[in-house]
Design a protein around this motif. Structure first.
Motif, mmCIF file in Angstrom:
data_model
loop_
_atom_site.group_PDB
_atom_site.id
_atom_site.type_symbol
_atom_site.label_atom_id
_atom_site.label_comp_id
_atom_site.label_asym_id
_atom_site.label_seq_id
_atom_site.Cartn_x
_atom_site.Cartn_y
_atom_site.Cartn_z
ATOM 1 N N ILE A 132 -27.977 -28.529 -14.576
ATOM 2 C CA ILE A 132 -28.189 -29.642 -14.005
ATOM 3 C C ILE A 132 -27.602 -30.696 -13.065
ATOM 4 O O ILE A 132 -26.834 -30.316 -13.343
ATOM 5 N N ASP A 133 -28.150 -30.710 -12.188
ATOM 6 C CA ASP A 133 -26.848 -31.396 -10.645
ATOM 7 C C ASP A 133 -27.503 -32.273 -10.436
ATOM 8 O O ASP A 133 -28.757 -32.737 -10.635
ATOM 9 N N MET A 134 -26.472 -33.806 -10.866
ATOM 10 C CA MET A 134 -27.048 -34.939 -10.254
ATOM 11 C C MET A 134 -27.434 -34.949 -9.010
ATOM 12 O O MET A 134 -26.180 -34.438 -8.314
ATOM 13 N N LEU A 135 -28.467 -35.806 -8.348
ATOM 14 C CA LEU A 135 -28.791 -35.277 -6.436
ATOM 15 C C LEU A 135 -28.296 -36.933 -6.075
ATOM 16 O O LEU A 135 -28.990 -37.956 -6.814
ATOM 17 N N PRO A 136 -28.084 -37.726 -4.947
ATOM 18 C CA PRO A 136 -28.280 -38.066 -4.485
ATOM 19 C C PRO A 136 -29.686 -39.211 -4.376
ATOM 20 O O PRO A 136 -29.398 -38.380 -3.203
ATOM 21 N N VAL A 137 -29.424 -40.706 -4.516
ATOM 22 C CA VAL A 137 -30.614 -40.652 -3.746
ATOM 23 C C VAL A 137 -30.574 -42.016 -3.344
ATOM 24 O O VAL A 137 -28.685 -42.994 -3.174
ATOM 25 N N ALA A 138 -31.447 -43.206 -2.022
ATOM 26 C CA ALA A 138 -31.277 -44.462 -2.042
ATOM 27 C C ALA A 138 -32.143 -45.318 -3.178
ATOM 28 O O ALA A 138 -33.218 -45.476 -2.509
ATOM 29 N N HIS A 139 -31.751 -46.695 -4.303
ATOM 30 C CA HIS A 139 -32.471 -47.270 -4.467
ATOM 31 C C HIS A 139 -31.942 -48.675 -4.613
ATOM 32 O O HIS A 139 -31.299 -48.845 -3.948
ATOM 33 N N SER A 140 -32.525 -49.717 -5.136
ATOM 34 C CA SER A 140 -31.702 -50.909 -4.789
ATOM 35 C C SER A 140 -31.063 -51.142 -6.091
ATOM 36 O O SER A 140 -30.334 -52.063 -5.741
ATOM 37 N N VAL A 141 -30.877 -49.855 -7.135
ATOM 38 C CA VAL A 141 -29.582 -49.930 -8.365
ATOM 39 C C VAL A 141 -28.618 -49.414 -8.304
ATOM 40 O O VAL A 141 -29.124 -47.611 -7.150
ATOM 41 N N PRO A 142 -27.654 -49.079 -8.318
ATOM 42 C CA PRO A 142 -27.518 -47.311 -8.277
ATOM 43 C C PRO A 142 -28.250 -46.471 -9.753
ATOM 44 O O PRO A 142 -28.851 -46.517 -10.547
ATOM 45 N N ALA A 143 -28.709 -45.552 -8.907
ATOM 46 C CA ALA A 143 -29.555 -44.637 -8.725
ATOM 47 C C ALA A 143 -29.663 -42.984 -8.775
ATOM 48 O O ALA A 143 -28.588 -42.926 -7.812
ATOM 49 N N VAL A 144 -29.933 -41.837 -8.850
ATOM 50 C CA VAL A 144 -30.364 -40.451 -8.830
ATOM 51 C C VAL A 144 -31.652 -39.459 -8.743
ATOM 52 O O VAL A 144 -31.790 -40.432 -8.936
ATOM 53 N N GLY A 145 -31.118 -38.874 -8.407
ATOM 54 C CA GLY A 145 -32.038 -37.895 -8.872
ATOM 55 C C GLY A 145 -31.318 -36.573 -9.653
ATOM 56 O O GLY A 145 -30.370 -36.640 -9.930
ATOM 57 N N TYR A 146 -32.271 -35.795 -9.856
ATOM 58 C CA TYR A 146 -31.890 -34.809 -10.814
ATOM 59 C C TYR A 146 -32.648 -32.883 -10.401
ATOM 60 O O TYR A 146 -33.805 -32.931 -10.031
ATOM 61 N N ARG A 147 -31.567 -32.259 -10.158
ATOM 62 C CA ARG A 147 -32.458 -31.169 -10.206
ATOM 63 C C ARG A 147 -32.194 -30.217 -11.332
ATOM 64 O O ARG A 147 -30.524 -29.743 -11.834
#
Length: 255
Positions: A132-147
């Motif tokens: 499981i990798d945590m992926l950077p994203v751009a949201h209005s609060v601290p957030a991530v995606g996952y692979r």
């Protein structure tokens, strides 16, 4: 791997459930209202929760899940994986003895029913054969995606995000991607509002999909309630060469 869509709506209403994905039967990605449709037995099999961010539609069922499973979790706690700042938000604003009891201290501080594991992008974790990798994203609060990858098969989930390069660069850094779940919340006429809120609209997502060097099936999540048909149709028109899937609660994918 088997991925079950428990919830994928950008709002509530008859037949609509907010974000939650079940991986096999033991990993939950986000904990929106879709979790409430699981049986008690299915809930009890969940061992790990990956949180993308702390907006209510993605964590609404977390307090109730812990309360429901309290006696079962005393022998084997649930492990929450998330950014450290996300966990601070959850602890300070939900498990604070005012909104909800602090399950990080129950039944005792030394043996709580839930444990926290801080993750960060570029540092994968391994859960029973799944990377499981945590992926950077751009949201209005601290957030991530996952692979999530197992035996050469992989899927990814954007969580909530608007246009950015980091998420797509992170996906391109891997050799494979079979399935992508990505949000598209706002109609194009509300693009400015969507960007302010940290969400895609069809025009922005269509542009960013050209950054992806893989050709996965693409499932669309987080369509705003009442706007589902028009937003999905607009996205289809903008990416005629891609296989797009309009996700529904109960969909099951095997990769």
């Amino acid at each position: 791997m088997q991925i079950t869509v428990l919830g994928c709506s950008g709002g509530i209403g008859a037949g609509r459930r907010t974000t939650a994905f079940l991986v096999d039967d033991d990993i939950l990605i986000d904990c929106g209202t879709g979790v409430g449709d699981l049986s008690l037995e299915a809930m009890a099999r969940i061992r790990h929760l990956l949180i993308t961010h702390t907006h209510l539609d993605h964590i609404a069922c977390l307090p109730l899940l812990l309360d429901t499973l309290f006696s079962r979790l005393q022998s084997r706690p649930l492990v929450i994986h998330a950014r450290a700042d996300c966990m601070h938000i959850i602890h300070d604003h939900i498990f604070n003895w005012q909104i909800w009891p602090d399950f990080f201290e129950l039944p005792e501080r030394e043996r709580p029913v839930v444990r926290f594991h801080a993750m960060e992008p570029a540092v994968p974790i391994y859960l029973d054969g799944r990377r499981i990798d945590m992926l950077p994203v751009a949201h209005s609060v601290p957030a991530v995606g996952y692979r999530v990858e197992r035996d050469g098969a992989a899927f990814a989930f954007s969580g909530d995000t608007t246009s950015n390069d980091g998420f797509w660069d992170a996906l391109n850094a891997h050799d494979t991607l079979d399935l992508l779940f990505v949000e598209c919340a706002f109609p194009d006429r509300e693009q400015a509002l969507g960007q302010q809120a940290g969400h895609y609209c069809p025009a922005l997502l269509a542009r960013d999909l050209t950054k992806l060097r893989h050709a996965p099936r693409v499932g669309i999540t987080h369509l705003k309630s009442g706007e589902e048909d028009s937003v999905f149709a607009a996205l289809q028109a903008r990416v005629p060469g891609r296989e797009l899937l309009r996700l529904c609660s109960g969909d099951v994918f095997t990769i």
